[in-house]
Design a protein around this motif. Structure first.
Motif, PDB file in Angstrom:
ATOM      1  N   GLN A 260      37.524  26.555  25.538  1.00  0.00           N
ATOM      2  CA  GLN A 260      36.599  27.496  24.891  1.00  0.00           C
ATOM      3  C   GLN A 260      36.785  27.571  23.379  1.00  0.00           C
ATOM      4  O   GLN A 260      36.552  28.604  22.752  1.00  0.00           O
ATOM      5  CB  GLN A 260      36.718  28.889  25.516  1.00  0.00           C
ATOM      6  CG  GLN A 260      36.302  28.958  26.979  1.00  0.00           C
ATOM      7  CD  GLN A 260      34.840  28.542  27.178  1.00  0.00           C
ATOM      8  OE1 GLN A 260      33.929  29.150  26.632  1.00  0.00           O
ATOM      9  NE2 GLN A 260      34.625  27.470  27.945  1.00  0.00           N
ATOM     10  N   VAL A 261      37.198  26.462  22.781  1.00  0.00           N
ATOM     11  CA  VAL A 261      37.209  26.379  21.323  1.00  0.00           C
ATOM     12  C   VAL A 261      35.771  26.232  20.835  1.00  0.00           C
ATOM     13  O   VAL A 261      35.008  25.401  21.346  1.00  0.00           O
ATOM     14  CB  VAL A 261      38.058  25.180  20.844  1.00  0.00           C
ATOM     15  CG1 VAL A 261      37.921  24.987  19.332  1.00  0.00           C
ATOM     16  CG2 VAL A 261      39.521  25.384  21.224  1.00  0.00           C
ATOM     17  N   LYS A 262      35.405  27.043  19.874  1.00  0.00           N
ATOM     18  CA  LYS A 262      34.060  26.982  19.302  1.00  0.00           C
ATOM     19  C   LYS A 262      33.844  25.621  18.650  1.00  0.00           C
ATOM     20  O   LYS A 262      34.733  25.096  17.970  1.00  0.00           O
ATOM     21  CB  LYS A 262      33.890  28.096  18.262  1.00  0.00           C
ATOM     22  CG  LYS A 262      32.534  28.113  17.579  1.00  0.00           C
ATOM     23  CD  LYS A 262      32.424  29.256  16.582  1.00  0.00           C
ATOM     24  CE  LYS A 262      33.297  29.037  15.362  1.00  0.00           C
ATOM     25  NZ  LYS A 262      33.079  30.068  14.313  1.00  0.00           N
ATOM     26  N   ARG A 263      32.651  25.052  18.844  1.00  0.00           N
ATOM     27  CA  ARG A 263      32.352  23.761  18.233  1.00  0.00           C
ATOM     28  C   ARG A 263      30.984  23.802  17.572  1.00  0.00           C
ATOM     29  O   ARG A 263      30.033  24.380  18.104  1.00  0.00           O
ATOM     30  CB  ARG A 263      32.394  22.638  19.278  1.00  0.00           C
ATOM     31  CG  ARG A 263      33.767  22.431  19.867  1.00  0.00           C
ATOM     32  CD  ARG A 263      33.865  21.162  20.690  1.00  0.00           C
ATOM     33  NE  ARG A 263      33.106  21.229  21.919  1.00  0.00           N
ATOM     34  CZ  ARG A 263      33.084  20.254  22.835  1.00  0.00           C
ATOM     35  NH1 ARG A 263      33.777  19.142  22.640  1.00  0.00           N
ATOM     36  NH2 ARG A 263      32.386  20.384  23.951  1.00  0.00           N
ATOM     37  N   GLU A 264      30.894  23.172  16.417  1.00  0.00           N
ATOM     38  CA  GLU A 264      29.634  23.001  15.713  1.00  0.00           C
ATOM     39  C   GLU A 264      29.725  21.748  14.864  1.00  0.00           C
ATOM     40  O   GLU A 264      30.814  21.313  14.482  1.00  0.00           O
ATOM     41  CB  GLU A 264      29.317  24.218  14.838  1.00  0.00           C
ATOM     42  CG  GLU A 264      30.340  24.479  13.748  1.00  0.00           C
ATOM     43  CD  GLU A 264      30.077  25.756  12.960  1.00  0.00           C
ATOM     44  OE1 GLU A 264      29.445  26.669  13.514  1.00  0.00           O
ATOM     45  OE2 GLU A 264      30.492  25.805  11.788  1.00  0.00           O
ATOM     46  N   THR A 265      28.584  21.138  14.621  1.00  0.00           N
ATOM     47  CA  THR A 265      28.518  20.005  13.711  1.00  0.00           C
ATOM     48  C   THR A 265      27.137  20.002  13.077  1.00  0.00           C
ATOM     49  O   THR A 265      26.339  20.929  13.287  1.00  0.00           O
ATOM     50  CB  THR A 265      28.831  18.680  14.429  1.00  0.00           C
ATOM     51  OG1 THR A 265      29.002  17.649  13.442  1.00  0.00           O
ATOM     52  CG2 THR A 265      27.728  18.283  15.395  1.00  0.00           C
ATOM     53  N   ARG A 266      26.848  19.015  12.294  1.00  0.00           N
ATOM     54  CA  ARG A 266      25.556  18.941  11.630  1.00  0.00           C
ATOM     55  C   ARG A 266      24.530  18.252  12.538  1.00  0.00           C
ATOM     56  O   ARG A 266      24.844  17.284  13.230  1.00  0.00           O
ATOM     57  CB  ARG A 266      25.690  18.184  10.318  1.00  0.00           C
ATOM     58  CG  ARG A 266      26.678  18.819   9.338  1.00  0.00           C
ATOM     59  CD  ARG A 266      26.168  20.148   8.830  1.00  0.00           C
ATOM     60  NE  ARG A 266      27.097  20.793   7.902  1.00  0.00           N
ATOM     61  CZ  ARG A 266      26.710  21.660   6.961  1.00  0.00           C
ATOM     62  NH1 ARG A 266      25.424  21.984   6.843  1.00  0.00           N
ATOM     63  NH2 ARG A 266      27.602  22.212   6.169  1.00  0.00           N
ATOM     64  N   ALA A 267      23.306  18.777  12.509  1.00  0.00           N
ATOM     65  CA  ALA A 267      22.247  18.218  13.352  1.00  0.00           C
ATOM     66  C   ALA A 267      20.890  18.595  12.788  1.00  0.00           C
ATOM     67  O   ALA A 267      20.710  19.696  12.242  1.00  0.00           O
ATOM     68  CB  ALA A 267      22.367  18.715  14.784  1.00  0.00           C
ATOM     69  N   ASP A 268      19.923  17.688  12.917  1.00  0.00           N
ATOM     70  CA  ASP A 268      18.555  17.987  12.512  1.00  0.00           C
ATOM     71  C   ASP A 268      18.034  19.188  13.294  1.00  0.00           C
ATOM     72  O   ASP A 268      18.402  19.394  14.458  1.00  0.00           O
ATOM     73  CB  ASP A 268      17.646  16.784  12.772  1.00  0.00           C
ATOM     74  CG  ASP A 268      17.936  15.604  11.853  1.00  0.00           C
ATOM     75  OD1 ASP A 268      18.671  15.797  10.860  1.00  0.00           O
ATOM     76  OD2 ASP A 268      17.429  14.503  12.127  1.00  0.00           O
ATOM     77  N   PRO A 269      17.173  20.001  12.683  1.00  0.00           N
ATOM     78  CA  PRO A 269      16.597  21.143  13.399  1.00  0.00           C
ATOM     79  C   PRO A 269      15.963  20.709  14.717  1.00  0.00           C
ATOM     80  O   PRO A 269      15.266  19.692  14.784  1.00  0.00           O
ATOM     81  CB  PRO A 269      15.544  21.666  12.417  1.00  0.00           C
ATOM     82  CG  PRO A 269      16.061  21.270  11.066  1.00  0.00           C
ATOM     83  CD  PRO A 269      16.715  19.931  11.278  1.00  0.00           C
TER      84      PRO A 269
END
Length: 294
Positions: free
Chosen positions: A217-226
Protein backbone atom coordinates in the motif's frame (compact mmCIF):
# COMPACT_ATOMS: atom_id res chain seq x y z
CA UNK A 1 15.30 -4.93 -18.34
CA UNK A 2 15.20 -7.76 -20.90
CA UNK A 3 14.04 -7.05 -24.44
CA UNK A 4 10.87 -9.11 -23.89
CA UNK A 5 10.07 -7.26 -20.64
CA UNK A 6 9.87 -10.49 -18.62
CA UNK A 7 13.08 -10.14 -16.58
CA UNK A 8 15.03 -7.33 -14.97
CA UNK A 9 17.96 -6.77 -12.63
CA UNK A 10 19.06 -3.95 -10.37
CA UNK A 11 22.49 -3.53 -8.80
CA UNK A 12 23.32 -0.77 -6.32
CA UNK A 13 26.71 -0.16 -4.75
CA UNK A 14 26.49 1.53 -1.34
CA UNK A 15 29.17 3.18 0.78
CA UNK A 16 26.96 4.10 3.69
CA UNK A 17 24.07 1.73 3.04
CA UNK A 18 21.15 4.14 3.34
CA UNK A 19 18.49 1.43 3.74
CA UNK A 20 20.49 -0.70 6.17
CA UNK A 21 19.11 -0.83 9.72
CA UNK A 22 22.65 -1.55 10.94
CA UNK A 23 23.89 1.73 9.46
CA UNK A 24 21.01 3.62 11.09
CA UNK A 25 21.60 1.94 14.47
CA UNK A 26 25.30 2.86 14.24
CA UNK A 27 24.39 6.54 14.06
CA UNK A 28 25.70 6.72 10.48
CA UNK A 29 29.11 7.74 11.82
CA UNK A 30 31.23 5.52 9.57
CA UNK A 31 29.83 4.99 6.04
CA UNK A 32 32.74 2.76 4.98
CA UNK A 33 31.85 0.34 7.77
CA UNK A 34 28.40 -0.20 6.23
CA UNK A 35 28.94 -0.97 2.56
CA UNK A 36 27.10 -3.26 0.21
CA UNK A 37 26.58 -4.36 -3.37
CA UNK A 38 22.85 -4.98 -3.49
CA UNK A 39 21.72 -7.32 -6.29
CA UNK A 40 18.12 -8.11 -7.13
CA UNK A 41 16.80 -10.16 -10.04
CA UNK A 42 13.17 -9.96 -11.12
CA UNK A 43 11.16 -12.54 -13.00
CA UNK A 44 11.04 -16.33 -12.77
CA UNK A 45 13.64 -17.46 -10.21
CA UNK A 46 14.25 -13.91 -8.99
CA UNK A 47 16.47 -13.36 -5.94
CA UNK A 48 17.30 -10.51 -3.54
CA UNK A 49 20.71 -9.98 -1.92
CA UNK A 50 21.70 -7.14 0.40
CA UNK A 51 24.47 -7.90 2.89
CA UNK A 52 25.72 -5.06 5.10
CA UNK A 53 29.52 -5.47 5.28
CA UNK A 54 32.25 -3.87 7.35
CA UNK A 55 35.11 -1.67 6.20
CA UNK A 56 37.45 -4.66 5.82
CA UNK A 57 35.35 -5.72 2.83
CA UNK A 58 35.62 -2.35 1.06
CA UNK A 59 38.24 -1.59 -1.58
CA UNK A 60 38.13 1.33 -4.01
CA UNK A 61 40.27 2.62 -6.85
CA UNK A 62 39.59 5.18 -9.55
CA UNK A 63 37.86 2.53 -11.66
CA UNK A 64 36.71 -0.15 -9.20
CA UNK A 65 34.36 -0.50 -6.27
CA UNK A 66 34.81 -3.81 -4.50
CA UNK A 67 32.73 -4.97 -1.55
CA UNK A 68 33.61 -8.43 -0.29
CA UNK A 69 33.14 -11.02 -3.04
CA UNK A 70 31.53 -8.68 -5.58
CA UNK A 71 32.75 -5.67 -7.51
CA UNK A 72 31.95 -2.99 -10.10
CA UNK A 73 34.72 -2.13 -12.56
CA UNK A 74 34.76 0.55 -15.25
CA UNK A 75 36.92 -0.74 -18.13
CA UNK A 76 36.77 2.46 -20.17
CA UNK A 77 33.70 1.47 -22.17
CA UNK A 78 31.48 -0.57 -19.87
CA UNK A 79 30.63 -1.05 -16.23
CA UNK A 80 31.43 -4.72 -15.58
CA UNK A 81 29.71 -6.02 -12.43
CA UNK A 82 31.01 -9.31 -11.04
CA UNK A 83 28.62 -10.85 -8.51
CA UNK A 84 29.09 -13.56 -5.90
CA UNK A 85 26.38 -13.10 -3.29
CA UNK A 86 23.85 -15.13 -1.32
CA UNK A 87 20.17 -14.23 -1.48
CA UNK A 88 18.06 -13.72 1.61
CA UNK A 89 14.80 -15.39 2.68
CA UNK A 90 12.49 -16.84 1.55
CA UNK A 91 14.90 -18.53 -0.90
CA UNK A 92 18.53 -18.71 0.24
CA UNK A 93 20.71 -19.37 -2.80
CA UNK A 94 23.94 -18.22 -4.40
CA UNK A 95 23.68 -15.43 -6.98
CA UNK A 96 26.80 -15.49 -9.13
CA UNK A 97 27.80 -14.19 -12.54
CA UNK A 98 28.46 -11.05 -14.53
CA UNK A 99 26.32 -8.07 -15.58
CA UNK A 100 27.74 -5.65 -18.13
CA UNK A 101 26.27 -2.18 -18.62
CA UNK A 102 27.50 -0.36 -21.73
CA UNK A 103 26.45 3.31 -22.01
CA UNK A 104 25.45 4.69 -25.39
CA UNK A 105 26.93 7.97 -24.12
CA UNK A 106 27.84 9.68 -20.83
CA UNK A 107 25.84 12.77 -19.87
CA UNK A 108 27.12 15.90 -18.17
CA UNK A 109 24.09 16.23 -15.90
CA UNK A 110 24.46 16.61 -12.15
CA UNK A 111 21.32 17.75 -10.37
CA UNK A 112 21.07 18.92 -6.73
CA UNK A 113 17.98 17.51 -4.99
CA UNK A 114 18.43 19.85 -2.02
CA UNK A 115 19.11 23.59 -2.18
CA UNK A 116 22.35 23.27 -0.22
CA UNK A 117 23.66 20.38 -2.32
CA UNK A 118 23.16 17.88 0.50
CA UNK A 119 21.69 15.39 -1.99
CA UNK A 120 22.78 15.09 -5.62
CA UNK A 121 21.58 12.93 -8.52
CA UNK A 122 24.10 12.07 -11.25
CA UNK A 123 22.54 10.23 -14.23
CA UNK A 124 25.68 8.99 -15.98
CA UNK A 125 23.90 7.13 -18.78
CA UNK A 126 20.11 6.87 -18.94
CA UNK A 127 20.46 5.03 -22.26
CA UNK A 128 22.59 1.90 -21.97
CA UNK A 129 22.79 -1.66 -23.22
CA UNK A 130 22.91 -4.48 -20.68
CA UNK A 131 24.11 -8.07 -20.88
CA UNK A 132 23.27 -10.48 -18.07
CA UNK A 133 25.17 -13.75 -17.62
CA UNK A 134 24.28 -15.34 -14.29
CA UNK A 135 24.80 -18.93 -13.22
CA UNK A 136 21.10 -19.78 -13.24
CA UNK A 137 18.84 -21.27 -15.86
CA UNK A 138 17.23 -18.62 -18.04
CA UNK A 139 19.36 -15.77 -16.67
CA UNK A 140 21.45 -15.13 -19.76
CA UNK A 141 19.90 -12.27 -21.70
CA UNK A 142 20.38 -8.75 -23.04
CA UNK A 143 18.26 -5.64 -22.98
CA UNK A 144 18.21 -1.94 -22.19
CA UNK A 145 19.72 -0.46 -19.05
CA UNK A 146 20.44 2.62 -17.00
CA UNK A 147 23.43 3.83 -14.98
CA UNK A 148 23.32 6.58 -12.36
CA UNK A 149 24.55 7.57 -8.90
CA UNK A 150 23.26 9.44 -5.88
CA UNK A 151 25.39 11.26 -3.33
CA UNK A 152 24.33 12.66 0.03
CA UNK A 153 25.63 14.10 3.28
CA UNK A 154 22.45 13.48 5.31
CA UNK A 155 19.96 10.68 5.74
CA UNK A 156 17.24 10.72 3.07
CA UNK A 157 14.49 10.56 5.70
CA UNK A 158 15.87 13.73 7.35
CA UNK A 159 15.11 15.81 4.25
CA UNK A 160 12.32 14.05 2.33
CA UNK A 161 8.86 12.67 3.03
CA UNK A 162 8.16 11.01 -0.30
CA UNK A 163 9.54 10.71 -3.81
CA UNK A 164 8.97 8.95 -7.07
CA UNK A 165 11.41 8.37 -9.88
CA UNK A 166 10.92 6.94 -13.35
CA UNK A 167 13.04 6.25 -16.41
CA UNK A 168 11.15 5.58 -19.64
CA UNK A 169 12.79 4.65 -22.96
CA UNK A 170 11.27 6.67 -25.81
CA UNK A 171 11.62 6.76 -29.58
CA UNK A 172 14.00 9.73 -29.17
CA UNK A 173 16.04 8.33 -26.26
CA UNK A 174 14.82 8.25 -22.65
CA UNK A 175 12.92 10.53 -20.31
CA UNK A 176 13.49 10.63 -16.55
CA UNK A 177 11.17 12.08 -13.92
CA UNK A 178 12.19 12.90 -10.36
CA UNK A 179 9.35 14.18 -8.17
CA UNK A 180 9.86 14.66 -4.44
CA UNK A 181 8.17 16.19 -1.40
CA UNK A 182 10.66 17.65 1.06
CA UNK A 183 10.03 17.65 4.80
CA UNK A 184 9.53 21.43 4.77
CA UNK A 185 6.59 20.93 2.38
CA UNK A 186 8.36 22.19 -0.74
CA UNK A 187 8.41 20.08 -3.90
CA UNK A 188 11.14 19.07 -6.28
CA UNK A 189 9.79 18.20 -9.72
CA UNK A 190 12.02 17.63 -12.71
CA UNK A 191 11.73 16.05 -16.14
CA UNK A 192 14.72 15.56 -18.43
CA UNK A 193 14.81 14.13 -21.94
CA UNK A 194 18.07 12.39 -22.79
CA UNK A 195 19.32 11.71 -26.30
CA UNK A 196 21.43 8.72 -27.37
CA UNK A 197 24.37 11.10 -27.82
CA UNK A 198 24.31 12.06 -24.14
CA UNK A 199 22.47 15.33 -24.68
CA UNK A 200 19.96 16.43 -22.06
CA UNK A 201 17.26 19.05 -21.99
CA UNK A 202 14.24 19.90 -19.83
CA UNK A 203 11.16 18.03 -20.97
CA UNK A 204 7.49 18.90 -20.94
CA UNK A 205 6.08 16.79 -18.13
CA UNK A 206 2.49 15.55 -18.28
CA UNK A 207 0.57 15.72 -14.99
CA UNK A 208 1.46 13.57 -11.99
CA UNK A 209 -1.03 10.72 -12.12
CA UNK A 210 -1.78 8.26 -9.35
CA UNK A 211 -2.07 4.55 -10.06
CA UNK A 212 -2.68 1.40 -8.04
CA UNK A 213 -0.82 1.21 -4.74
CA UNK A 214 1.79 -1.48 -4.18
CA UNK A 215 1.12 -4.71 -2.27
CA UNK A 216 2.33 -2.90 0.88
CA UNK A 217 0.00 0.00 0.00
CA UNK A 218 2.80 2.42 -0.84
CA UNK A 219 1.34 5.36 -2.73
CA UNK A 220 2.44 5.47 -6.37
CA UNK A 221 2.25 8.14 -9.03
CA UNK A 222 4.10 8.96 -12.22
CA UNK A 223 3.69 11.21 -15.22
CA UNK A 224 0.97 10.44 -17.76
CA UNK A 225 -1.00 12.19 -20.48
CA UNK A 226 -4.47 13.33 -19.36
CA UNK A 227 -6.93 10.45 -19.51
CA UNK A 228 -4.19 7.80 -19.16
CA UNK A 229 -3.86 5.65 -16.03
CA UNK A 230 -0.35 4.17 -15.60
CA UNK A 231 -0.23 0.42 -15.07
CA UNK A 232 2.29 -1.94 -13.48
CA UNK A 233 3.38 -4.61 -15.96
CA UNK A 234 6.11 -6.31 -13.91
CA UNK A 235 6.37 -6.36 -10.15
CA UNK A 236 9.91 -6.01 -8.88
CA UNK A 237 10.64 -4.99 -5.30
CA UNK A 238 7.83 -4.52 -2.79
CA UNK A 239 8.66 -3.35 0.74
CA UNK A 240 6.67 -1.51 3.45
CA UNK A 241 8.26 1.80 2.41
CA UNK A 242 9.45 1.17 -1.15
CA UNK A 243 8.15 -0.03 -4.49
CA UNK A 244 10.05 -0.77 -7.70
CA UNK A 245 8.20 -1.99 -10.79
CA UNK A 246 8.00 -1.82 -14.55
CA UNK A 247 5.22 0.62 -15.45
CA UNK A 248 3.45 1.40 -18.70
CA UNK A 249 2.31 4.97 -19.23
CA UNK A 250 1.75 7.49 -22.01
CA UNK A 251 4.00 10.53 -22.50
CA UNK A 252 3.10 13.15 -25.10
CA UNK A 253 1.14 10.60 -27.11
CA UNK A 254 3.76 7.84 -26.94
CA UNK A 255 3.12 4.63 -24.99
CA UNK A 256 6.26 3.73 -23.04
CA UNK A 257 7.31 1.15 -20.46
CA UNK A 258 10.04 1.88 -17.94
CA UNK A 259 11.23 1.35 -14.38
CA UNK A 260 9.40 3.26 -11.66
CA UNK A 261 10.25 3.70 -7.99
CA UNK A 262 8.22 5.11 -5.11
CA UNK A 263 9.85 5.78 -1.74
CA UNK A 264 7.79 6.63 1.36
CA UNK A 265 10.32 8.10 3.77
CA UNK A 266 7.67 8.96 6.35
CA UNK A 267 7.15 5.22 6.73
CA UNK A 268 10.90 4.58 6.66
CA UNK A 269 11.36 6.86 9.69
CA UNK A 270 9.21 4.47 11.75
CA UNK A 271 11.66 2.69 14.12
CA UNK A 272 9.52 -0.47 14.00
CA UNK A 273 10.67 -1.03 10.42
CA UNK A 274 14.32 -1.48 11.33
CA UNK A 275 14.01 -4.96 12.92
CA UNK A 276 11.96 -6.08 9.90
CA UNK A 277 14.72 -4.88 7.58
CA UNK A 278 17.39 -6.67 9.60
CA UNK A 279 15.72 -9.96 8.62
CA UNK A 280 16.33 -9.14 4.93
CA UNK A 281 19.65 -7.31 5.35
CA UNK A 282 22.14 -9.46 7.29
CA UNK A 283 25.23 -7.88 8.84
CA UNK A 284 28.65 -9.38 8.08
CA UNK A 285 31.23 -7.08 9.72
CA UNK A 286 34.31 -9.20 9.06
CA UNK A 287 35.98 -10.07 5.79
CA UNK A 288 39.14 -11.81 4.66
CA UNK A 289 40.31 -12.68 1.18
CA UNK A 290 39.64 -16.30 0.20
CA UNK A 291 42.74 -18.50 0.16
CA UNK A 292 44.16 -19.33 -3.25
CA UNK A 293 46.12 -22.57 -3.39
CA UNK A 294 49.03 -23.05 -5.74
Amino acid sequence: MSEDGQKAVSVIGFIGSVFSPWYAWSGRRDPANHCCINVATYGPGGRFTMTDRGRAALSTTRDTLRVGPSQMHWDGQSLVITIDEVSGPPVIARVRGTITVTPRAITGVELPLAADGGHVWRPFSPISDITVALEAEGWQWSGHGYFDANFGTRALEDDFDFWTWGRYPTAAGATCFYDAVRRDGSRFDTAIAFGPDGSAQPAEAPPRTAFKRSLWQVKRETRADPGTVPQQVLGMLDAPFYSRSAVRTQLNGETVTGVHEALDLTRFRNPLLKPMLAFRVPRRPGWSEPRRDG
